[in-house]
Scaffold this motif. Structure first.
Motif, mmCIF file in Angstrom:
data_model
loop_
_atom_site.group_PDB
_atom_site.id
_atom_site.type_symbol
_atom_site.label_atom_id
_atom_site.label_comp_id
_atom_site.label_asym_id
_atom_site.label_seq_id
_atom_site.Cartn_x
_atom_site.Cartn_y
_atom_site.Cartn_z
ATOM 1 N N ALA A 194 -24.583 11.246 -38.961
ATOM 2 C CA ALA A 194 -23.981 10.317 -38.338
ATOM 3 C C ALA A 194 -22.643 11.229 -38.842
ATOM 4 N N CYS A 195 -22.434 11.650 -40.288
ATOM 5 C CA CYS A 195 -21.058 12.968 -40.808
ATOM 6 C C CYS A 195 -21.625 13.795 -39.825
ATOM 7 N N HIS A 196 -22.676 14.657 -39.896
ATOM 8 C CA HIS A 196 -22.317 15.585 -38.600
ATOM 9 C C HIS A 196 -21.978 15.179 -36.968
ATOM 10 N N LEU A 197 -21.954 14.170 -36.431
ATOM 11 C CA LEU A 197 -21.446 13.623 -34.981
ATOM 12 C C LEU A 197 -19.905 13.922 -35.388
ATOM 13 N N MET A 198 -19.514 12.801 -36.634
ATOM 14 C CA MET A 198 -18.202 12.259 -36.647
ATOM 15 C C MET A 198 -17.366 14.107 -36.428
ATOM 16 N N MET A 199 -18.002 15.081 -37.359
ATOM 17 C CA MET A 199 -17.371 16.536 -37.468
ATOM 18 C C MET A 199 -17.308 17.018 -36.269
ATOM 19 N N THR A 200 -18.308 17.162 -35.518
ATOM 20 C CA THR A 200 -18.101 18.033 -34.325
ATOM 21 C C THR A 200 -18.012 17.696 -32.959
ATOM 22 N N GLY A 201 -17.738 16.044 -32.598
ATOM 23 C CA GLY A 201 -17.668 15.289 -31.460
ATOM 24 C C GLY A 201 -16.757 14.578 -31.235
ATOM 25 N N ALA A 202 -16.313 13.296 -30.175
ATOM 26 C CA ALA A 202 -15.151 12.665 -30.258
ATOM 27 C C ALA A 202 -16.221 11.194 -29.530
ATOM 28 N N ALA A 203 -16.695 11.027 -30.240
ATOM 29 C CA ALA A 203 -17.312 9.944 -29.794
ATOM 30 C C ALA A 203 -17.274 9.078 -30.735
ATOM 31 N N SER A 204 -17.720 8.078 -30.351
ATOM 32 C CA SER A 204 -17.035 6.734 -31.035
ATOM 33 C C SER A 204 -17.830 6.075 -32.007
ATOM 34 N N LEU A 205 -17.176 5.685 -32.992
ATOM 35 C CA LEU A 205 -18.129 5.099 -34.003
ATOM 36 C C LEU A 205 -18.951 4.154 -33.417
ATOM 37 N N SER A 206 -19.234 3.256 -32.733
ATOM 38 C CA SER A 206 -19.765 2.136 -32.206
ATOM 39 C C SER A 206 -21.023 3.663 -31.354
ATOM 40 N N GLU A 207 -20.485 4.334 -30.616
ATOM 41 C CA GLU A 207 -21.934 5.627 -30.044
ATOM 42 C C GLU A 207 -22.743 5.756 -30.480
ATOM 43 N N ILE A 208 -21.625 6.073 -32.169
ATOM 44 C CA ILE A 208 -22.762 6.841 -33.113
ATOM 45 C C ILE A 208 -23.716 5.833 -34.524
ATOM 46 N N ALA A 209 -22.786 5.192 -33.955
ATOM 47 C CA ALA A 209 -23.935 3.916 -34.956
ATOM 48 C C ALA A 209 -25.314 3.825 -33.692
#
Length: 207
Positions: free
Chosen positions: A157-172
């Motif tokens: 999740a941290c990696h996705l938050m650092m490297t993309g613009a997906a929403s937290l819901s999508e990342i979850a």
């Protein structure tokens, strides 16, 4: 790449022949002990896994070079882990998982973080009982399987938050949490702040 696959295949064949010879006792003087039937069975499992990966690499060589590379990389990881285990270089503890089992389990987790993963799934990958797996995994890795899985989900999740613009819901959902609230609750327990705040702080530091 064909040469690399052939080289790995040749090395594997040599390792198998050496293991069979060692088990029969013809080269016992070169080793401190003789492998148990269980140890030999695990070696055969490992060999079969690597052979399957090599065959996949050969099939995909002309059609999908990235898939072929991924198969060769997995084969290499498994062989390196087993080599380290047998030489004692990885400091594995008695009663823990073998190097090839850890490599298979970690690869399975990485590939299936978006799914629900049960202990029975991981024990099947390691080819041991669920009860034995939980004890052995904690001894080998230093934390229970569930805690390790949650940590891997949070790291992704941290990696996705650092490297993309997906929403937290999508990342979850993409890392296997039931919903955004589930991600937020575990994230705050682990890092002391909500993921939205963590992401905002990271972006401000990045400038």
């Amino acid at each position: 790449m064909a040469d690399l696959a052939a080289a790995i295949s040749t090395s594997l064949k040599a390792a198998l022949e050496a293991e069979v010879t060692r088990t029969r006792g013809t080269t016992a003087d070169q080793f401190n002990d003789t492998p148990s039937p269980t140890d030999l069975q695990q070696f055969v499992y490992l060999a079969n896994d690597v052979v399957d990966l090599l065959e996949t690499a050969m099939r995909e060589l002309e059609r999908d070079r990235e898939a072929a590379k991924a198969s060769l990389a997995k084969a290499s990881i498994i062989l390196q882990s087993e080599t380290a285990r047998r030489s004692g270089a990885n400091g594995s503890k008695a009663g823990g998982l073998a190097g090839w089992q850890i490599a298979r389990v970690q690869a399975f987790i990485d590939e299936n973080l978006h799914c629900t993963i049960h202990i029975r799934d991981l024990s099947a990958v390691a080819r041991i009982s669920a009860a034995h797996f939980s004890r052995s995994f904690k001894r080998a890795v230093g934390e229970p399987p569930h805690a390790h899985l949650m940590r891997k989900r949070l790291e992704r999740a941290c990696h996705l938050m650092m490297t993309g613009a997906a929403s937290l819901s999508e990342i979850a959902f993409s890392v296997g949490f039931s919903d955004q609230a589930h991600l937020c609750r575990l994230f705050k327990q682990a890092f002391g702040q909500r993921p939205a705040d963590w992401r905002r702080d990271f972006e401000s530091r990045r400038g």
